[in-house]
Design a protein around this motif. Structure first.
Motif, PDB file in Angstrom:
ATOM      1  N   ARG A 229       0.825  -1.214   0.000  1.00  0.00           N
ATOM      2  CA  ARG A 229       0.000   0.000   0.000  1.00  0.00           C
ATOM      3  C   ARG A 229       0.855   1.258   0.000  1.00  0.00           C
ATOM      4  O   ARG A 229       0.533   2.244  -0.650  1.00  0.00           O
TER       5      ARG A 229
ATOM      6  N   ARG B 176       3.868   1.541  -1.198  1.00  0.00           N
ATOM      7  CA  ARG B 176       4.474   1.720  -2.532  1.00  0.00           C
ATOM      8  C   ARG B 176       3.452   2.349  -3.479  1.00  0.00           C
ATOM      9  O   ARG B 176       3.794   3.190  -4.315  1.00  0.00           O
ATOM     10  N   ALA B 177       2.178   1.938  -3.346  1.00  0.00           N
ATOM     11  CA  ALA B 177       1.123   2.530  -4.188  1.00  0.00           C
ATOM     12  C   ALA B 177       0.973   4.020  -3.865  1.00  0.00           C
ATOM     13  O   ALA B 177       0.830   4.856  -4.757  1.00  0.00           O
ATOM     14  N   MET B 178       1.036   4.344  -2.567  1.00  0.00           N
ATOM     15  CA  MET B 178       0.943   5.753  -2.144  1.00  0.00           C
ATOM     16  C   MET B 178       2.100   6.565  -2.719  1.00  0.00           C
ATOM     17  O   MET B 178       1.914   7.676  -3.214  1.00  0.00           O
TER      18      MET B 178
ATOM     19  N   LYS C 285       3.856   5.917  -5.350  1.00  0.00           N
ATOM     20  CA  LYS C 285       3.701   6.025  -6.809  1.00  0.00           C
ATOM     21  C   LYS C 285       2.751   7.167  -7.178  1.00  0.00           C
ATOM     22  O   LYS C 285       2.963   7.885  -8.141  1.00  0.00           O
ATOM     23  N   ASP C 286       1.718   7.336  -6.355  1.00  0.00           N
ATOM     24  CA  ASP C 286       0.730   8.395  -6.617  1.00  0.00           C
ATOM     25  C   ASP C 286       1.175   9.757  -6.087  1.00  0.00           C
ATOM     26  O   ASP C 286       0.415  10.728  -6.158  1.00  0.00           O
ATOM     27  N   GLY C 287       2.344   9.813  -5.465  1.00  0.00           N
ATOM     28  CA  GLY C 287       2.813  11.069  -4.876  1.00  0.00           C
ATOM     29  C   GLY C 287       2.080  11.417  -3.585  1.00  0.00           C
ATOM     30  O   GLY C 287       2.135  12.549  -3.104  1.00  0.00           O
ATOM     31  N   ALA C 288       1.373  10.447  -3.007  1.00  0.00           N
ATOM     32  CA  ALA C 288       0.578  10.729  -1.798  1.00  0.00           C
ATOM     33  C   ALA C 288       1.378  10.538  -0.508  1.00  0.00           C
ATOM     34  O   ALA C 288       0.982  11.025   0.556  1.00  0.00           O
TER      35      ALA C 288
ATOM     36  N   ASP D  27      10.066   8.293  -0.231  1.00  0.00           N
ATOM     37  CA  ASP D  27       9.790   7.096  -1.037  1.00  0.00           C
ATOM     38  C   ASP D  27       9.784   5.901  -0.086  1.00  0.00           C
ATOM     39  O   ASP D  27      10.051   6.055   1.114  1.00  0.00           O
TER      40      ASP D  27
END
Ligand SMILES: NC(=O)c1ccc[n+]([C@@H]2O[C@H](COP(=O)([O-])OP(=O)(O)OC[C@H]3O[C@@H](n4cnc5c(N)ncnc54)[C@H](O)[C@@H]3O)[C@@H](O)[C@H]2O)c1
Length: 425
Positions: free
Chosen positions: A164, A166-168, A170-173, A383
């Motif tokens: 999760r 890593r997904a965040m 990736k989205d810049g979140a 990151d």
């Protein structure tokens, strides 16, 4: 929150009178965690974490207590909550509270309590966060964004949390750096495999006391945790069946001697089912409809979404708690299906979580990551970062020394040979 609790300025636990029992559990773990003992000695002298505030959200077990007290010995101020409503040891929580740790955790809390506890632990305004499942990081980002500026970085303990985050990222979140403790070799290849394998079977046995030999044991997801469960079930004489969505993982299961089939097929032949995928809706209504009388169903993935218990509730005529951590659902056609630990992590809810010896390495990674964040969190890119190979090798080397295992080393000549492309046959 109608039940009785022990409450003070800096803690809320089930019963502070349980502290003596909790302390014995912690002592037991401590004696089996030599890497943590070595780190505690070194960093208590250095006071590597002095001036830093760590908020943690991770299963409150006897092993976690060793991590917490090691962080404290290194100078950190700590506040802690459990990362799962059913995994807290009330004895351990009481012992930590009595030792002056800020702790908000008890077994059997509801979702509202869960977030109340996280909010309490964030009152110290952490400089670092330590997660298992990323609920703390999500809480900081979504509900307490004002804290982000003061946070140097965080760590994440488990596969689902790392996915999760890593997904965040990736989205810049994602707004501060995170170290993926889960992905360390000395964590993922040991804790998830040998820890989950042994403790999940321990949970199944404590909740049911069934004989494993001769049973069709269905493992959903043949990744690290699934492989560990299969390995141990196989060793106890069960016939392992694996379900997978990834061809290479399915192939590994096949070559390890297991049958691989879709869950739609396995549902009708399994005696015991364990989900270890990190994915939702792995066992759903149509699977319950074809299960054998007496089928036992449990989960060892991080969240309780792998088994769709709502479907079973809708299909069943009645239910009762037949043993601790074991619900019997009576189906309309007379079949009985058993759900362990309400579909939550069976190893932590129905047993004690991973053995201390394995958590020794996982928590050494947590501890050294906290030291790394204290030293260079400010310079780290926002990151999800991997643990260095150097850290993995250091932890493995200390662990090996305690296991009386001798390690060979390369001669200078051999080191030169590694990169030598002039020599052939
Ligand atoms: N119980 C514990 O104490 C404990 C310890 C470590 C990790 N975990 C959790 O266990 C879960 C698995 O972790 P892991 O390290 O084994 O991950 P992993 O990525 O190594 O393995 C997961 C496997 O499940 C497979 N999969 C995904 N969806 C599937 C589906 N619908 N059907 C069948 N297979 C499917 C994937 O292909 C993969 O091979 C995660 O949620 C993780 O956080 C629990």
């Amino acid at each position: 929150m109608s039940e009785n609790f022990s409450l003070a300025e800096n803690y809320k636990v089930r019963d502070i009178e349980l502290a003596a029992a909790g302390r014995m559990k912690i002592d037991w773990s401590e004696s089996r965690m030599p890497v943590m003992a070595a780190l505690r000695k070194e960093h208590a002298e250095k006071q590597s974490l002095k001036g830093f505030r760590i908020t943690g959200c991770l299963h409150v077990t006897k092993e976690t207590a060793v991590l917490i007290e090691t962080l404290k010995a290194a100078g950190a101020e700590i506040s802690w909550s459990g990362c799962n409503p059913l995994s807290t040891s009330d004895e351990v929580a009481a012992a930590l509270a009595q030792a002056g740790i800020s702790i908000y955790a008890w077994h059997g809390m509801n979702t509202e309590d869960f977030y109340w506890c996280i909010d309490k632990t964030l009152e110290i305004k952490p400089t670092m966060t330590l997660d298992d499942g990323a609920d703390l990081i999500f809480s900081v980002h979504n509900r307490h964004p004002g804290l982000i500026e003061g946070i140097l970085g965080g760590t994440e303990e488990t596969t689902t949390g790392v996915h999760r985050l890593r997904a965040m990222a990736k989205d810049g979140a994602l707004k501060y750096p995170v170290i993926a403790v889960n992905d360390a070799e000395t964590k993922w290849d040991f804790d998830n495999v040998f820890g989950t394998g042994q403790s999940s079977l321990d949970g199944i046995m404590r909740a049911t006391s069934v004989l494993l030999a001769g049973k069709n044991f269905v493992v959903a997801g043949y990744g690290h945790c699934g492989y560990g469960c299969a390995l141990r079930a196989d060793g106890m004489g069960a016939n392992v069946i694996a379900t997978e969505i990834k061809a290479t993982a399915a192939l590994k299961a096949t070559l390890n001697g297991h049958r691989v089939m879709q869950m739609d097929e396995a549902a009708a032949v399994g005696d015991i089912f364990i989900t270890a995928t990190g994915m939702k809706d792995v066992i759903v209504g149509r699977h319950f409809e074809v299960m054998r009388d007496g089928a036992i169903v449990c989960n060892t993935g991080h969240y309780d979404c792998e088994i769709k218990i709502d479907d079973l509730e809708a299909l069943a005529e009645s239910k009762r708690t037949i043993r601790p951590n074991c619900e019997e659902y009576l189906m309309k056609d007379g079949r009985r299906i058993y759900i362990l630990a309400q579909g939550r992590l069976v190893n932590l809810a129905a047993a004690e979580g991973h053995p201390s010896e394995v958590m020794d390495m996982s928590f050494a990674n947590q501890f050294l990551s906290m030291v790394a964040l204290a030293e260079k969190g400010r310079e780290m890119e926002v990151d999800v970062h991997d643990i260095t190979d150097e850290q993995d090798q250091t932890i493995a080397t200390i662990k090996l020394e305690t296991l009386d295992a001798g390690l060979d080393f390369l001669t200078p000549d051999q080191i030169a040979y590694m990169d030598d492309y002039s020599a052939g046959t």
